[in-house]
Design a protein around this motif. Structure first.
Motif, PDB file in Angstrom:
ATOM      1  N   ASP A  90      19.958  -4.747   9.837  1.00 20.90           N
ATOM      2  CA  ASP A  90      20.779  -5.634  10.655  1.00 20.90           C
ATOM      3  C   ASP A  90      20.276  -5.569  12.091  1.00 20.90           C
ATOM      4  N   SER A 151      20.640  -9.571   8.495  1.00 23.55           N
ATOM      5  CA  SER A 151      19.787  -8.998   7.456  1.00 23.55           C
ATOM      6  C   SER A 151      18.380  -9.584   7.569  1.00 23.55           C
ATOM      7  N   ASP A 153      14.598  -8.998   6.648  1.00 23.14           N
ATOM      8  CA  ASP A 153      13.772  -8.204   5.739  1.00 23.14           C
ATOM      9  C   ASP A 153      12.428  -7.836   6.351  1.00 23.14           C
TER      10      ASP A 153
END
Length: 254
Positions: A90, A151, A153
């Motif tokens: 995050d 989020s 990645d």
């Protein structure tokens, strides 16, 4: 007036539980004073500063994976190649992705593709900053390009659309630049205003004062990034973030 205030406050109370859940999940995360360093290439390749996977492939130097030169990662390319650095966290407390970078020729941003989270485009499409021949910071506003910062990645750079050339990356980091804004963004086309001179933006409807309508607009947008990411302007309860309690504070000031 008492009846209207009572109705509004009842609505705030009814929505408080749901909005508190949103704030706890990170969409209204307090901003971060210190940058989140993704990589400074003191160790290459295999793991970045976040202790996540980082590598490159199909580039024209370093046996296809690039090479660290004077502390910066040099990536030479000829219509091909990629760079990847996993983030897997995050980053809601940060507003921008920054690359400290230089190019052999300058102007390489037109051919280099950046992907951060699920958003991708050429660097020239995602930022107004350009790559020069000396190290400088290329900054990408994650809010403007629509990255889901709750989020992220990974970060990709690809060179399939680029002509022959090379760049050197000294550092990749996430930073919070929200404090440098002169005013918060417009909400549904209306620019909020500070009508009291205390630095907090209390007028959401351009009416020149604060009414229950402003409180309702604030309530409806408290988890909107254009509000939640700007605690300097909407932190009415002084806790460093934007949440439903700030809406209640504004209501109580009427």
């Amino acid at each position: 007036m008492v009846e209207e205030r009572t109705i509004v406050k009842s609505g705030l109370a009814a929505g408080a539980i749901g909005l508190a859940g949103v704030a706890a999940s990170g969409s209204a995360t307090a901003q971060s004073d210190e940058p989140l360093l993704v990589d400074d290439f003191t160790s290459w390749a295999g793991e970045n500063t976040l202790e996540e996977y980082s590598s490159a492939g199909a580039v024209a130097n370093g046996d296809g994976s690039g090479a660290v030169v004077d502390g910066a990662l040099r990536l030479a390319y000829d219509e091909g190649g990629w760079f990847l650095s996993n983030v897997r966290r995050d980053v809601s407390g940060y507003t921008h992705l920054e690359l400290v970078v230089r190019g052999d020729d300058g102007g390489e941003e037109d051919g280099i593709q950046l992907e951060v989270g699920s958003v991708e485009g050429t660097l020239s499409e995602l930022t107004d900053d350009s790559i020069g021949t000396e190290f400088s910071t290329v900054s990408v506003d994650l809010r403007d390009i629509g990255v889901d910062r709750s989020s992220v990645d990974d970060i990709w750079l690809t060179f399939w659309r680029a002509d022959s050339g090379a760049i050197e990356i000294d550092e990749i980091r996430f930073v919070d630049d929200s404090g440098t804004e002169s005013e918060p963004p417009a909400i549904d086309g209306t620019q909020p205003a500070d009508t009291t001179g205390d630095g907090l933006y209390n007028d959401f409807t351009d009416s020149g004062s604060t009414t229950t309508t402003d409180v309702n607009v604030f309530f409806e947008n408290v988890d909107n990034p254009d509000v939640a990411d700007y605690p300097d302007y909407y932190d009415f309860d002084g806790n460093g973030q934007v949440s439903v309690t700030d809406v209640v504070e504004l209501f109580d000031s009427l």
